[in-house]
Design a protein around this motif. Structure first.
Motif, PDB file in Angstrom:
ATOM      1  N   THR A  52       0.831  -1.202   0.000  1.00  0.00           N
ATOM      2  CA  THR A  52       0.000   0.000   0.000  1.00  0.00           C
ATOM      3  C   THR A  52       0.864   1.250   0.000  1.00  0.00           C
ATOM      4  OG1 THR A  52      -1.688  -1.182   1.243  1.00  0.00           O
ATOM      5  CG2 THR A  52      -1.840   1.226   1.212  1.00  0.00           C
ATOM      6  N   VAL A  53       0.493   2.223  -0.841  1.00  0.00           N
ATOM      7  CA  VAL A  53       1.098   3.544  -0.748  1.00  0.00           C
ATOM      8  C   VAL A  53      -0.032   4.514  -0.423  1.00  0.00           C
ATOM      9  CG1 VAL A  53       2.441   5.333  -1.904  1.00  0.00           C
ATOM     10  CG2 VAL A  53       2.830   2.917  -2.471  1.00  0.00           C
ATOM     11  N   LEU A  54       0.142   5.225   0.710  1.00  0.00           N
ATOM     12  CA  LEU A  54      -0.915   6.110   1.211  1.00  0.00           C
ATOM     13  C   LEU A  54      -0.402   7.542   1.196  1.00  0.00           C
ATOM     14  CD1 LEU A  54      -3.560   6.690   2.950  1.00  0.00           C
ATOM     15  CD2 LEU A  54      -2.100   6.288   4.942  1.00  0.00           C
ATOM     16  N   VAL A  55      -1.051   8.393   0.449  1.00  0.00           N
ATOM     17  CA  VAL A  55      -0.681   9.808   0.436  1.00  0.00           C
ATOM     18  C   VAL A  55      -1.559  10.537   1.442  1.00  0.00           C
ATOM     19  CG1 VAL A  55      -0.955  11.933  -0.886  1.00  0.00           C
ATOM     20  CG2 VAL A  55       0.238   9.985  -1.892  1.00  0.00           C
ATOM     21  N   THR A  56      -0.954  11.330   2.300  1.00  0.00           N
ATOM     22  CA  THR A  56      -1.735  12.087   3.276  1.00  0.00           C
ATOM     23  C   THR A  56      -0.956  13.329   3.675  1.00  0.00           C
ATOM     24  OG1 THR A  56      -2.759  12.007   5.456  1.00  0.00           O
ATOM     25  CG2 THR A  56      -0.783  10.687   5.166  1.00  0.00           C
ATOM     26  N   HIS A  57      -1.671  14.344   4.152  1.00  0.00           N
ATOM     27  CA  HIS A  57      -0.924  15.466   4.735  1.00  0.00           C
ATOM     28  C   HIS A  57      -1.141  15.498   6.247  1.00  0.00           C
ATOM     29  CE1 HIS A  57      -4.847  17.314   3.419  1.00  0.00           C
ATOM     30  NE2 HIS A  57      -4.857  17.528   4.718  1.00  0.00           N
ATOM     31  N   ASP A  58      -1.749  14.418   6.740  1.00  0.00           N
ATOM     32  CA  ASP A  58      -2.016  14.314   8.182  1.00  0.00           C
ATOM     33  C   ASP A  58      -0.922  13.440   8.808  1.00  0.00           C
ATOM     34  OD1 ASP A  58      -2.882  13.630  10.695  1.00  0.00           O
ATOM     35  OD2 ASP A  58      -4.958  13.254  10.098  1.00  0.00           O
ATOM     36  N   VAL A  59      -0.051  14.083   9.580  1.00  0.00           N
ATOM     37  CA  VAL A  59       1.113  13.370  10.125  1.00  0.00           C
ATOM     38  C   VAL A  59       0.681  12.241  11.051  1.00  0.00           C
ATOM     39  CG1 VAL A  59       3.179  13.624  11.547  1.00  0.00           C
ATOM     40  CG2 VAL A  59       2.537  15.417   9.938  1.00  0.00           C
ATOM     41  N   ARG A  60      -0.379  12.506  11.809  1.00  0.00           N
ATOM     42  CA  ARG A  60      -0.845  11.466  12.730  1.00  0.00           C
ATOM     43  C   ARG A  60      -1.348  10.234  11.991  1.00  0.00           C
ATOM     44  NH1 ARG A  60      -3.809  13.262  18.106  1.00  0.00           N
ATOM     45  NH2 ARG A  60      -5.043  14.605  16.772  1.00  0.00           N
ATOM     46  N   GLU A  61      -2.089  10.501  10.894  1.00  0.00           N
ATOM     47  CA  GLU A  61      -2.603   9.401  10.094  1.00  0.00           C
ATOM     48  C   GLU A  61      -1.438   8.602   9.518  1.00  0.00           C
ATOM     49  OE1 GLU A  61      -6.270   9.786   7.609  1.00  0.00           O
ATOM     50  OE2 GLU A  61      -4.813   9.747   5.980  1.00  0.00           O
ATOM     51  N   ALA A  62      -0.435   9.328   9.020  1.00  0.00           N
ATOM     52  CA  ALA A  62       0.730   8.665   8.440  1.00  0.00           C
ATOM     53  C   ALA A  62       1.407   7.786   9.488  1.00  0.00           C
ATOM     54  CB  ALA A  62       1.700   9.698   7.895  1.00  0.00           C
ATOM     55  N   GLY A  63       1.511   8.317  10.695  1.00  0.00           N
ATOM     56  CA  GLY A  63       2.173   7.569  11.767  1.00  0.00           C
ATOM     57  C   GLY A  63       1.374   6.355  12.193  1.00  0.00           C
ATOM     58  N   ALA A  64       0.055   6.507  12.206  1.00  0.00           N
ATOM     59  CA  ALA A  64      -0.785   5.405  12.682  1.00  0.00           C
ATOM     60  C   ALA A  64      -0.935   4.301  11.648  1.00  0.00           C
ATOM     61  CB  ALA A  64      -2.168   5.953  13.070  1.00  0.00           C
ATOM     62  N   LEU A  65      -0.974   4.660  10.375  1.00  0.00           N
ATOM     63  CA  LEU A  65      -1.288   3.680   9.347  1.00  0.00           C
ATOM     64  C   LEU A  65      -0.058   3.157   8.608  1.00  0.00           C
ATOM     65  CD1 LEU A  65      -4.520   5.231   7.765  1.00  0.00           C
ATOM     66  CD2 LEU A  65      -4.300   3.729   9.753  1.00  0.00           C
ATOM     67  N   GLY A  66       0.997   3.957   8.573  1.00  0.00           N
ATOM     68  CA  GLY A  66       2.142   3.553   7.762  1.00  0.00           C
ATOM     69  C   GLY A  66       3.125   2.697   8.537  1.00  0.00           C
ATOM     70  N   ASP A  67       3.644   1.628   7.873  1.00  0.00           N
ATOM     71  CA  ASP A  67       4.767   0.900   8.460  1.00  0.00           C
ATOM     72  C   ASP A  67       5.994   1.797   8.427  1.00  0.00           C
ATOM     73  OD1 ASP A  67       3.208  -1.437   8.743  1.00  0.00           O
ATOM     74  OD2 ASP A  67       3.531  -1.888   6.615  1.00  0.00           O
ATOM     75  N   ARG A  68       6.104   2.535   7.324  1.00  0.00           N
ATOM     76  CA  ARG A  68       7.167   3.529   7.221  1.00  0.00           C
ATOM     77  C   ARG A  68       6.560   4.815   6.700  1.00  0.00           C
ATOM     78  NH1 ARG A  68      11.839   2.210   3.611  1.00  0.00           N
ATOM     79  NH2 ARG A  68      10.189   1.349   2.289  1.00  0.00           N
ATOM     80  N   MET A  69       7.245   5.924   6.947  1.00  0.00           N
ATOM     81  CA  MET A  69       6.809   7.220   6.428  1.00  0.00           C
ATOM     82  C   MET A  69       7.891   7.752   5.493  1.00  0.00           C
ATOM     83  SD  MET A  69       5.444   8.974   9.942  1.00  0.00           S
ATOM     84  CE  MET A  69       5.188  10.600   9.293  1.00  0.00           C
ATOM     85  N   ALA A  70       7.460   8.453   4.452  1.00  0.00           N
ATOM     86  CA  ALA A  70       8.410   9.128   3.571  1.00  0.00           C
ATOM     87  C   ALA A  70       7.990  10.586   3.504  1.00  0.00           C
ATOM     88  CB  ALA A  70       8.380   8.512   2.178  1.00  0.00           C
ATOM     89  N   VAL A  71       8.921  11.486   3.817  1.00  0.00           N
ATOM     90  CA  VAL A  71       8.612  12.915   3.805  1.00  0.00           C
ATOM     91  C   VAL A  71       9.128  13.522   2.504  1.00  0.00           C
ATOM     92  CG1 VAL A  71       8.965  15.130   4.932  1.00  0.00           C
ATOM     93  CG2 VAL A  71       8.701  13.052   6.323  1.00  0.00           C
ATOM     94  N   LEU A  72       8.229  14.153   1.763  1.00  0.00           N
ATOM     95  CA  LEU A  72       8.595  14.823   0.509  1.00  0.00           C
ATOM     96  C   LEU A  72       8.493  16.323   0.718  1.00  0.00           C
ATOM     97  CD1 LEU A  72       6.733  12.719  -2.192  1.00  0.00           C
ATOM     98  CD2 LEU A  72       9.181  13.193  -2.182  1.00  0.00           C
ATOM     99  N   ARG A  73       9.474  17.023   0.118  1.00  0.00           N
ATOM    100  CA  ARG A  73       9.427  18.481   0.183  1.00  0.00           C
ATOM    101  C   ARG A  73       9.938  19.019  -1.148  1.00  0.00           C
ATOM    102  NH1 ARG A  73      13.312  22.479   3.509  1.00  0.00           N
ATOM    103  NH2 ARG A  73      11.986  24.336   3.463  1.00  0.00           N
ATOM    104  N   ARG A  74       9.117  19.786  -1.818  1.00  0.00           N
ATOM    105  CA  ARG A  74       9.452  20.367  -3.127  1.00  0.00           C
ATOM    106  C   ARG A  74      10.042  19.324  -4.081  1.00  0.00           C
ATOM    107  NH1 ARG A  74      12.471  25.433  -0.596  1.00  0.00           N
ATOM    108  NH2 ARG A  74      10.686  26.430   0.417  1.00  0.00           N
ATOM    109  N   GLY A  75       9.443  18.151  -4.119  1.00  0.00           N
ATOM    110  CA  GLY A  75       9.842  17.125  -5.068  1.00  0.00           C
ATOM    111  C   GLY A  75      11.041  16.304  -4.645  1.00  0.00           C
ATOM    112  N   ARG A  76      11.593  16.590  -3.470  1.00  0.00           N
ATOM    113  CA  ARG A  76      12.754  15.818  -3.001  1.00  0.00           C
ATOM    114  C   ARG A  76      12.351  15.015  -1.785  1.00  0.00           C
ATOM    115  NH1 ARG A  76      18.095  17.190  -3.819  1.00  0.00           N
ATOM    116  NH2 ARG A  76      18.441  18.628  -5.576  1.00  0.00           N
ATOM    117  N   LEU A  77      12.997  13.839  -1.673  1.00  0.00           N
ATOM    118  CA  LEU A  77      12.745  12.980  -0.522  1.00  0.00           C
ATOM    119  C   LEU A  77      13.618  13.464   0.636  1.00  0.00           C
ATOM    120  CD1 LEU A  77      11.022  10.532   0.044  1.00  0.00           C
ATOM    121  CD2 LEU A  77      12.957   9.087  -0.610  1.00  0.00           C
TER     122      LEU A  77
END
Lengths: 252, 518
Positions: A199-224
């Motif tokens: 699963t790849v889950l796109v969200t802007h909710d940090v809590r949701e990302a933390g609760a649902l993701g096994d891992r998180m990836a932070v993107l900023r201006r097209g860079r990881l």
């Protein structure tokens, strides 16, 4: 092509290598490299315009990168027929994208129907049960007659009914009120305990990302900026941006 | 298939085709109707089969149809032939003008002018008697003095043609305060009611005397002579010279007094055209006076019913026939337009550029005035149902094309996106998503086209295609309000019915596929 239909058994592994994409002068993705293991849930997080939706859509060829390679189970996506690929990849949009002129059951049966499976409707009912909707009660209803939460459940069921190898979720709970969102998140967690699909889950909710993701990836201006388990990002942020983002998210 | 066709052709040739009816036409005013009807009845009395196409558009339509072979004969005026048809400078001498027009028409178009009927019908610029008295008006030169304070109500024909208003302006320096385009049928009422001060009449009009008008003298001899004559197209001359000879029996037989009397019977007494023509032929000794009148042409023998409802009742068969012809025109042209414009609109959504250009071309067709488009059709398609269908088809394209294109293109982006992302092929997206979602918008376009079509189809009568425009055109030409209404009211009801019906279909598609589902 006579590839056997993939089952819900852990799904396929995804990999993006040095993927770049620009829209005119705007750089949406800048040499992004990331792996998603089979069965894993990766949460993509970032602000609007950070490139997270572009990255998500490059996994089902709804976006073609300008440079770099995207692979599914080590096969470059470019070598695959996009229509056949998309039928193996479930997809949920923020507003569901249900076909308003089709009843719930027909919406959910879309992918099995496209794959010409004889038991498409039975598979649709099975998927509805999976997301907590009674097919006898909801199968014959129209999308317009559903609440926002019910619509997202139907969209999720539709994404699952084709037994996909990969599930792509683009802010699936973003438009819902807090209570409904929490209910759907619970459903999703329950779902993942029985169906381990990549699963790849796109969200802007940090809590949701933390609760649902096994891992998180932070993107900023097209860079990881950083990839890792939520706890690692919280405890050892690689950049001040990640630190600030996570601090803000958890303090809410 | 081919053998059958050949066999049929051989059989037809062997049997000999049935004699083609002679097509007699008129322009849309009373005198032209009477003269055409006299020609038609005379030909019938001499054993010919005649088809009437009365009330054709105006000079361009009638003469264009004659030249193209769609009409065999109609009454025309030498001055009109000289100036409006052939574009030659005006001349004074009637015999010289006739000779000039006759040879030029034959050389250019193969059209033959038969010897004149015996009267002239020139333009008569007329004012109310009190106006003439108070302003001391007797001649057109007098009029030029006071014209800047007067309002003119002129036929559209007169406003445009060189022997009309432009010529008056050049010769006399006449400039009116205002010029309003009026139909021949309403000019006299408008003048009598004081809505305008000056009109262009015809010198033979029965209404000039009735309304006690003063006709201003052409003191600088500006007008060419307008001798009435039958004009005969090339095919009749070739196929049936005897019939042409029959038509010359009218030459020199109708003097100006006779014509005024016939016009007055029509315009003042409201007698049916067929009986006026019948009586005129009989009194000229051209047909047997006792010959009974065919009911279809005679109209009601008893005095016409007095109440409007009774009148409509009496005309019911004609109204039903006109309505079904009208519906046929609309249904066929609309059906063809849907078959072409709907797929074209859908295909245009898939091309990267140029779509707007194509749709704009269809939109430009919409701006061509109906009567002009019909006139353009005559050289290609003649007159009658076919050119009317083509014109209505062209008018229907734009709303259908525009709505199909816009509807399919603007179908909800996230629905389309989801359908693509879940593995629909572009064809499946079009078939199962875009088209169903666009259905109400597409239906709205078809509905718009249909309602416009019902209205525009009334113009088809100007090129002899029939329909509910027929009683409107005839009624306007003969100043018969009840006849106008017997076409206009069914046409309006038809438009409402079509709008209501297709509105229902539109709502149904909205419920079935569109966005207003509950």
């Amino acid at each position: 092509m006579s590839t056997p239909r993939p089952r819900i058994d852990g799904g396929a592994a995804l990999r993006a290598v040095e993927v770049s994409k620009r829209y005119g002068a705007v750089v949406a993705l800048d040499r992004v490299t990331i792996d998603v293991a089979a069965g894993e849930c990766l949460a993509l997080i970032g602000e609007s315009g950070s490139g997270k939706t572009t990255l998500l859509r490059s996994f089902n060829r709804m976006v073609e990168p300008d440079a770099g390679t995207v692979l599914i189970d080590d096969q470059p996506l470019r070598s695959l027929d996009p229509v056949a690929l998309r039928r193996r990849v479930g997809y949920v949009l923020q507003d569901g994208g249900l076909l308003p002129h089709w009843r719930v059951r027909r919406n959910v049966a879309l992918v099995p129907w496209l794959l010409r499976e004889p038991d498409a409707e039975a598979r649709a009912d099975e998927a509805l049960r999976l997301v907590g909707l009674d097919p006898t009660q909801f199968g014959d209803r129209w999308p317009r007659g559903l609440s926002g939460g019910q619509r997202q459940r139907v969209a999720l069921a539709r994404a699952l009914a084709g037994a996909p190898a990969v599930l792509l979720l683009d802010e699936p709970f973003g438009a819902l009120d807090a209570i409904t969102r929490a209910e759907l998140q619970d459903t999703f967690v329950g779902l993942r305990s029985s169906v381990a699909v990549t699963t790849v889950l796109v969200t802007h909710d940090v809590r949701e990302a933390g609760a649902l993701g096994d891992r998180m990836a932070v993107l900023r201006r097209g860079r990881l900026e950083q990839v890792g388990p939520p706890a690692m990002l919280r405890d050892a942020p690689a950049t001040p941006y990640v630190a600030a983002l996570l601090a803000r998210g958890w303090s809410r | 298939m081919r053998t059958i066709w050949t066999a049929m052709m051989v059989t037809m040739t062997a049997l000999g085709a049935p004699p083609r009816p002679i097509i007699v036409a008129s322009k849309p005013f009373g005198e032209s109707y009477i003269l055409a009807e006299m020609m038609a009845q005379l030909l019938e009395a001499r054993g010919r089969v005649v088809e009437r196409r009365l009330g054709l558009g105006a000079t361009e339509v009638a003469y264009g149809a004659l030249r193209a072979g769609a009409v065999d004969v109609y009454p025309e005026y030498t001055g009109t032939g000289l100036v409006a048809i052939l574009g030659l400078p005006p001349e004074r001498d009637p015999a010289a003008v006739f000779a000039r027009v006759a040879s030029a028409s034959m050389a250019r178009d193969g059209v033959r002018w038969l010897p004149p009927l015996g009267f002239q019908n020139t333009y008569a610029i007329a004012v109310r008697r009190p106006t003439a008295d108070s302003l001391h008006l007797a001649t057109l030169s007098d009029l030029s003095r006071v014209a800047p304070s007067l309002r003119a109500g002129l036929t559209a024909d007169f406003i445009g043609r060189p022997d009309g208003l432009p010529g008056l302006a050049r010769t006399y320096g006449i400039r009116f305060r205002a010029v309003r385009a009026l139909l021949p049928a309403v000019k006299y009422q408008a003048l009598a009611a004081g809505a305008v001060d000056v009109i262009d009449g015809y010198s033979t009009d029965g209404l000039i005397a009735r309304y006690d008008l003063v006709v201003l003298r052409d003191d600088r001899s500006f007008y060419p002579p307008y001798q009435a004559a039958a004009v005969v197209g090339p095919s009749l001359q070739r196929e049936d010279p005897e019939a042409v000879l029959v038509l010359t029996e009218l030459s020199g037989r109708i003097d100006v007094g006779t014509m005024r009397r016939l016009n007055r019977r029509l315009e003042v007494d409201g007698a049916p055209v067929a009986s006026i023509a019948h009586d005129a032929l009989a009194s000229l000794g051209l047909t047997a006076a006792a010959a009974p009148l065919d009911d279809a042409h005679a109209g009601p023998a008893a005095p016409p019913p007095t109440s409007f409802v009774a009148y409509l009742g009496a005309r019911r068969p004609a109204i039903l026939a006109d309505t079904s012809r009208h519906l046929l025109l609309v249904a066929l042209s609309l059906g063809a337009a849907v078959l072409i414009a709907l797929p074209l609109g859908v295909v245009l959504t898939t091309v990267p550029r140029g779509a707007e250009g194509v749709i704009r071309v269809a939109g430009m067709l919409e701006t061509v005035p109906g009567i002009a488009l019909l006139a353009f059709m005559i050289p290609l398609l003649g007159i009658g149902v076919v050119p009317a269908l083509v014109a209505l088809f062209l008018y229907s394209l734009y709303p259908i094309l525009r709505n199909a294109y816009t509807g399919v293109r603007n179908s909800d982006p996230s629905t389309v996106d989801a359908a693509q992302a879940l593995g629909m092929t572009p064809r499946q997206v079009l078939l199962y998503v875009r088209l169903p979602l666009a259905a109400p918008v597409i239906m709205a376009g078809i509905r718009t086209a249909a309602v416009l079509d019902v209205g525009t189809a009334t113009l088809a009568a100007f090129i002899g295609a029939g329909g509910l425009g027929d009683p409107i055109v005839t009624g306007l030409a003969l100043a018969d309000t009840r006849m106008i209404l017997s076409g206009a009211i069914p046409a309006a009801l038809l438009a409402l019915a079509v709008d209501g019906l297709l509105g229902g279909v539109e709502r149904w598609t909205g419920r079935r596929w569109g966005t207003d589902r509950r």
